[in-house]
Motif scaffolding. Sequence first.
Motif, PDB file in Angstrom:
ATOM      1  N   LYS C 341       0.813  -1.221   0.000  1.00 33.97           N
ATOM      2  CA  LYS C 341       0.000   0.000   0.000  1.00 33.97           C
ATOM      3  C   LYS C 341       0.842   1.264   0.000  1.00 33.97           C
ATOM      4  N   GLY C 353      -3.371 -12.921  -5.293  1.00 33.14           N
ATOM      5  CA  GLY C 353      -4.804 -13.133  -5.528  1.00 33.14           C
ATOM      6  C   GLY C 353      -5.708 -12.207  -4.738  1.00 33.14           C
ATOM      7  N   THR C 354      -5.130 -11.409  -3.833  1.00 33.71           N
ATOM      8  CA  THR C 354      -5.997 -10.583  -2.999  1.00 33.71           C
ATOM      9  C   THR C 354      -6.694  -9.513  -3.831  1.00 33.71           C
ATOM     10  N   GLU C 355      -7.818  -9.079  -3.308  1.00 34.28           N
ATOM     11  CA  GLU C 355      -8.620  -8.086  -3.999  1.00 34.28           C
ATOM     12  C   GLU C 355      -7.808  -6.805  -4.224  1.00 34.28           C
ATOM     13  N   TYR C 356      -7.028  -6.447  -3.189  1.00 35.98           N
ATOM     14  CA  TYR C 356      -6.264  -5.204  -3.280  1.00 35.98           C
ATOM     15  C   TYR C 356      -5.327  -5.223  -4.491  1.00 35.98           C
ATOM     16  N   LYS C 358      -5.440  -7.182  -7.156  1.00 36.04           N
ATOM     17  CA  LYS C 358      -6.123  -7.352  -8.447  1.00 36.04           C
ATOM     18  C   LYS C 358      -6.702  -6.048  -8.968  1.00 36.04           C
ATOM     19  N   THR C 359      -7.158  -5.202  -8.031  1.00 31.25           N
ATOM     20  CA  THR C 359      -7.823  -3.978  -8.477  1.00 31.25           C
ATOM     21  C   THR C 359      -6.907  -2.769  -8.420  1.00 31.25           C
ATOM     22  N   HIS C 360      -5.665  -2.990  -8.139  1.00 28.97           N
ATOM     23  CA  HIS C 360      -4.723  -1.875  -8.030  1.00 28.97           C
ATOM     24  C   HIS C 360      -4.524  -1.203  -9.388  1.00 28.97           C
TER      25      HIS C 360
END
Lengths: 300, 276, 419
Positions: C341, C353-356, C358-360
């Motif tokens: 982050k 695979g985390t959402e963070y 993938k959508t970065h």
Amino acid sequence: MLKKLRNLGSEVSKKKGVYLFLVPGFLFFATFAVYPLLFSLRMSFLDWKVIQKSAFVGLQNYIRAFHDPIVGIAFRNTILYGIITVPGQMVLGLGAALLLNRRLRGRVVFRAIYYLPVVTSWVVVALIFKYIFNDQAGVINYLLKDVFHIIPHYIGWLIEPWTALFVVMALGIWKGIGWSMVIFLAGLQSIPHELYEAAGIDGASSLQQFRKITVPLLRSTLVFLLIMLGIGSFNVFISIYVITHGGPFNQTQVVLSWMYTQSFDYLHFGYGAALSWILFAVIFIASFLQYKYLHHKIQY
Amino acid sequence: MQQRKGIANGITVVLLLLGALIMLAPFLYMVSTAFKSHTYVLELPPQFIPREPTASNFVKVWKSENFRQYFLNSLLVTAGTTVLAVAISSMMAFAFARFEFPGKSFFFWTLMTALMIPGMLLIIPQFILAKQLHLLNSLWGLIPFYTSGNLAFNTFLLKGYFEGLPKELEDSAHIDGASLFTIYVRIFIPLAKAPLAVVTIFTSLMAWDEFVLALTFLNDPSKWTLPIAIALFQGEHMTEWGLVFAASTIAVVPVIGVFIAFQRYFIQGISTTGVK
Amino acid sequence: MKRSTRSLVLGLLIGMLIGVVGLVGTAQTKTTITFWHTYSAAENKELVEVLIPEFEAANPGIEVKPVQFPYDEFHRKLITSMAGGVAPDLARMDIIWVPEFADMGALAPLDQNFADFQAYAKNTFAGPLSTCYWNGFYYGLPLDTNTRVLYWNKEMFNAAGIQGPPSTWAEFKADAEALTKDTNGDGEIDQWGFAMGGTYPWATLPWLWSGGGMITDPKVSEASGYLDSPKSIAALQFIVDLYKAGAIAPTVFGGGIGTYDGLAQNKYAMLLSGPWIFPIMKGMYPDLELHPALLPAGPGGSISVVGGEDVVIFQQSDHKEAAWKFVQFMLSEEVQLAMAKVGQVPVLKSVIGTEYMKTHQYYPIYLEQLQTAKARTSHPAWQEIRAALIDAVESAMRGGKTPKQALTEAAKKIDQLLK
């Protein structure tokens, strides 16, 4: 020698206590300068390893230096740097000193401005020079081509070895003018004003006064500056490191930048130590010769 | 005659202004960049007057962690070095200038060769020595190294001054029964105010600016000095030059102040030393 | 006067005694480990204010003392400290330094010292992990990684009527040449198809590898036959041809304006960069939109270069167990995500695979490029190998040598260094 002794042979100057005045200084000098120096001399005979045991290699590091083509380039560049920047700083420093020795409004401000580069960090000014001499958008090319039309095309200052060296030398002169100026101002102030007044009455022109009074009486100042700036020029390092890093093709290496690369990038510490000892020897001989041939001529 | 003088003065001023511009331009570049925000890359072509000048870099630097501490640390090292170096070198200069003793010339020229040592050569040996003497990671530990680096030049300058003083000085004092140390402290030091100011300025400048040894010796961020703080604003992949230049500007301000305040004294002082 | 002196001395002695007792007291209960690094200001803030307090709370017996150093001075600082025998307990260092320090005997072989090393190693990416390996042992674990992808200037592409970014070398060459122009008709090129920051391996290796070339054999025993192979030569020829056609901006030899400035000012149409381009551009040119793409594929594929840092434990450390606990902590999913982050690309497979992630905004393209990216030669003499590679590229581009001559000479030099 004997005569000298007798001349100064007052009661006081024979006192044994005089050594006490030297002890602290030499204690410091021996511990913090001579000891590390001897350590590095020892290093220069070793294949020095940072942690592991170092092997004795005799003169191998020194022999290697004489076969290393880049050492030749580095010495050429270092000497060239001295030949150009030492007189450059002296001439411009003397010019500034002569102008600022006159009674003039704002003299203090001018002196401070000229001294400013001396006290500004090498790293910062080297970086700024890099930008000033940028070929596409630097101020220098802009002035030369677009304002004064002196050159037909932008010059790639930092792209070619010789022009890059020129930039480094320009920086060296620019940064040193103030120091020379201060020393010259001091020298000029020790010349008795009556000499100029007398010469003025005799009808000597300013130029004649400069040649017949100023230059001869500044001689020891000149020798002092020559030796000090000469030593300084052999130690040129940060500007090369920041502006060219020795490249392209190692064509802009100076002795210290090559020594630094060998020691701290390639970890050839023994070789690096040998290089610095060779440099030390050269500086020593050069300074000795300057002193010997120039200092003794000073008799007025 | 008067007219010619006027023209000469005019030329002088024009030349001086031109020179001042050249001397000042890179510095203005630095200061103006310090007043711009978000300068990761220096602007080309440069804008000498920032479009939206902001003091945010200065505020950020001054408020950054430990910066004021770094400033104090630099002051401490500079003061300590200056006092020690000036005391020791003036004593040596006094001995070399006023007395004859066996080995004098040899000692003096050995000391002078120290001027010629390339500094970079000694980092590792000095570090190992500092470790053996338990001087690592301490501000006090830097002082003897800085001091020894200044001894030769200071001694040279002061020796020149002491040599120029009349010989009767210590003779008369000696008749009064004063010891050597009294003569040195009571007679020579008070006479040497101007040249002592010179070596004070040269020594403190060097100590104020020194970077390589300081970073090598000190591990504890609370002990770092200003030049390290400035280097810390440079990153691996990106550097906010506004911050670096603001920090550099802050660091150079005291130095300029000292120069302007002592400038006359400084130049007079040099003219009395071994230089002339 | 005398009495006050005496009481002062007494007071000092008592004070010192308390101090000594205090020191001994804490020494018994707390282990202090020093951690040296070159994190940026924002990353350092996260480390010092959030992560380390967390670690110390979870491990009451251990105190972590982090020290942030300037990157440019860090190598020298580490070497000198080791020469004096006062290395830190652990450090986060450039992946390219690890073999050098390992060869020196400075680093603890983690796979020998800690039984659960493999459990951690197998969770990390193979490319970054390979940078920790030297001469039979693993001396570290990757902590963060990065690579370079292509950035293309959409405005310039549109103006020239080119649809999207190039995906092959042929397209790249055509686009770069088409976008190299003299826009104001003064006889000098003022817009370039491609900009490189220099001739160092970080800039040139993606081309060597995408062209199917290699520096050495996989075992890093010789360069002859690899660096001067026909594919390597063809790859260098590709760059040389582009340069001779004028399509590579003068930044490559230290001229011109910076690569990022050129991209933002519509002077450079394409460049390669690591993820740090996003925060830099956001600061300098807030309105600029960046367009990343995978490297154009050459005969060898689309292969970029791996960067980043490894965490290592020093042999001189007296607290290797405590240091290892901290390494384990730094490689936990929570910490890797927390550092992601503030700008660090994580090295754990499980974090991808985390959402963070993938959508970065830009991590996905870097992670995709990392699938095939390669690490620079893991060897103690890397700095000298690097110098030989720079020499070869420069002498082929402007030193009058053919790519074949330049690479054959470099291969011989590197052979010597590998012995």
